[in-house]
Design an enzyme around this catalytic site. Structure first.
Site, PDB file in Angstrom:
ATOM      1  CG  HIS A 104      -2.170  -0.641   1.101  1.00  0.00           C
ATOM      2  ND1 HIS A 104      -2.940  -0.993   2.182  1.00  0.00           N
ATOM      3  CD2 HIS A 104      -2.851  -1.044   0.007  1.00  0.00           C
ATOM      4  CE1 HIS A 104      -4.042  -1.578   1.754  1.00  0.00           C
ATOM      5  NE2 HIS A 104      -4.012  -1.606   0.441  1.00  0.00           N
TER       6      HIS A 104
ATOM      7  CG  HIS B  29      -7.757   6.858  -1.990  1.00  0.00           C
ATOM      8  ND1 HIS B  29      -6.383   6.805  -2.055  1.00  0.00           N
ATOM      9  CD2 HIS B  29      -8.202   5.593  -2.136  1.00  0.00           C
ATOM     10  CE1 HIS B  29      -6.001   5.551  -2.255  1.00  0.00           C
ATOM     11  NE2 HIS B  29      -7.069   4.795  -2.308  1.00  0.00           N
TER      12      HIS B  29
ATOM     13  CE  LYS C 109      -6.218   4.837   2.474  1.00  0.00           C
ATOM     14  NZ  LYS C 109      -6.289   5.173   1.036  1.00  0.00           N
TER      15      LYS C 109
ATOM     16  CE  LYS D 154      -1.882   4.357  -2.725  1.00  0.00           C
ATOM     17  NZ  LYS D 154      -1.897   3.092  -1.915  1.00  0.00           N
TER      18      LYS D 154
END
Ligand SMILES: O=C(O)c1c[nH]c2c(-c3ccccc3)cccc2c1=O
Length: 458
Positions: free
Chosen positions: A116, A344, A346, A118
């Site tokens: 996940h 999107h 968090k 990025k």
């Protein structure tokens, strides 16, 4: 000095916190002032790019190449991904027309783990920059969603012959970033680890909060995931009088299986982390507010029901944990003009009872899931993390403050405030009795979305 040159001619950016939202297509221009598009991040205004690394989950390689300015479009790009077998073959096939794009497959040896993380590592003629973000490298993630990022300062090159430990920051960001990169045990990242060692990261004021797959015991338990967050909060924040009245806020775009009741992980292990403030041995039970879009939030969003394609909460998971939905609050972000730009991003934070101050703030790739944050096992002697995740933690002590004041009007961005730009409205808005959490694999055909369509997943 090069930093001044770039800072002077880059768009006026709030350089206190270096926390930015993505531009959203279709908003009044004031709500995009100070927000960044991917083409801004890759612009020569931020540095003369030599090579870059793109850590991410989902990639559209042809689209990504077009986001680089023409003069940098042939610069080498290393892609760090978690795809295997046919998915890996499809990804590599995408880059067939682009010989300057190379790949590194992150090890995922524990079931259900995903890559996940990025992050962009940008190596310039002038130095080095790190960007940690929440957006995939696909057009839809940069169009009409609420996304966020932390953008590092330009890290200058250290003088020749400097010790590798030189260029460390007060938050040990250099050591922690190097340890995270080393955890991939990937030959392709060796030269990048070396490059980072040659740069001065001392101006970094955030702490790195990473997850890397594995089963950890002893002191290694606190290196990753939520026990890392707990350790940082324990060491770098202070107890607050009346802290049991300071709510915790968790905001995310997906949800894993939390077990049959809250004591299994959320209210036990994870809440213990989120409510840690300094070395107080109190274990308060402050309010926990979880922000996740309702069906109406998605239906009335700029994208309409298709926004729900990136909110992958399944009915199979949801039906096992109806107790969780009592914590849920809607996505409302009038303060940033983004109530209709589905999240999107968090974020996790601890706020004062009157919602004017922050005890800390985290932006991360990690959703509400044990795979991302880790879960204790074997009578709490081991923690198991399934996925790669990456985020940065802001604590007031790293900014010579006791708490962060919250900027209630973060847009248009203004250099006057020192407030933290929390992107959504506070206090959070509870679900109404009729509200349901968005679930992506059931139908919604009673009322059309903003584009006149209904949602019938195959
Ligand atoms: O890392 C990220 O950003 C994301 C990771 N997984 C996503 C999925 C998905 C859900 C179940 C299995 C595989 C993929 C679906 C839609 C968006 C995302 C997403 O955005």
């Amino acid at each position: 000095e090069s930093e001044d040159f770039f800072e002077s001619c880059t768009p006026r950016l709030d350089d206190t916190y270096r926390f930015y939202l993505n531009k959203v297509t279709g908003l009044d221009r004031e709500y995009n002032s100070g927000a960044l598009h991917i083409r801004d991040l890759l612009s020569p205004l931020f540095g003369t790019l030599k090579e870059s690394v793109q850590f991410n989950y989902c990639f559209d390689i042809a689209w990504m190449v077009k986001q680089f300015p023409p003069e940098f479009r042939d610069r080498p790009v290393l892609i760090i991904h978690g795809d295997k077998r046919e998915a890996k073959a499809r990804l590599l096939q995408q880059a067939q027309p682009f010989p300057h794009v190379r790949f590194c497959q992150a090890k995922l040896d524990i079931a259900f783990g995903t890559h996940h993380t990025k992050m962009m590592l940008l190596w310039y003629e002038e130095g080095f920059r790190v960007i940690i973000l929440t957006s995939n490298l696909i057009r839809a993630d940069w169009y009409q969603k609420t996304q966020g990022m932390w953008m590092s300062p330009l890290f200058p090159r250290l003088p020749e012959g400097s010790r590798p430990s030189a260029g460390e920051s007060p938050t040990f960001f250099k050591r922690d970033l190097l340890e995270y990169l080393a955890s991939y045990r990937a030959p392709e990242l060796e030269e990048w680890i070396q490059r980072i060692k040659e740069h001065d990261l001392s101006e970094t004021r955030v702490y790195l909060v990473a997850s890397t797959p594995g089963r950890y015991v002893g002191p290694d338990m606190e290196r990753w995931g939520h026990l890392r967050l707990r350790k940082l909060l324990h060491e770098h924040t202070n107890p607050i009088p009346g802290e049991e009245r300071w709510p915790v806020i968790g905001q995310f775009s997906s949800i894993g299986s939390m077990g049959a009741d809250k004591t299994k992980w959320l209210a036990g292990e994870f809440q213990r982390t989120l409510t840690t403030l300094g070395k107080s041995s109190l274990h308060p039970s402050p309010p926990i507010h979880l922000l996740y879009p309702s069906v109406e939030d998605v239906r009335l969003s700029l994208e309409g029901f298709p926004a729900g394609g990136s909110l992958p909460y399944s009915i199979q998971t949801a039906q096992k944990q109806l107790w969780l939905h009592s914590y849920f609050h809607r996505w409302k972000a009038d303060r940033s003009g983004r109530s209709h730009a589905m999240p999107h991003i968090k974020t996790y934070m601890r706020v004062s009872p009157d919602f004017t101050q922050l005890a800390w703030f985290l932006i991360t790739s990690a959703n509400l899931s044990k795979a991302a944050w880790g879960a204790l096992e074997k009578n709490n002697s081991q923690v198991m993390v399934r996925s790669y995740e990456l985020g940065v933690l802001y604590v007031p002590s790293a900014f010579d403050m006791k708490t962060f004041p919250i900027d209630e009007t973060p847009f248009p961005v203004s250099s006057s405030t020192s407030g933290f730009p929390v992107p959504f409205d506070l206090p959070p808005t509870s679900y109404s009795p009729k509200d349901q959490p968005w679930i992506w694999n059931i139908s919604y055909s009673q009322e059309p979305d903003t584009h006149g369509n209904i949602w019938v997943p195959s």
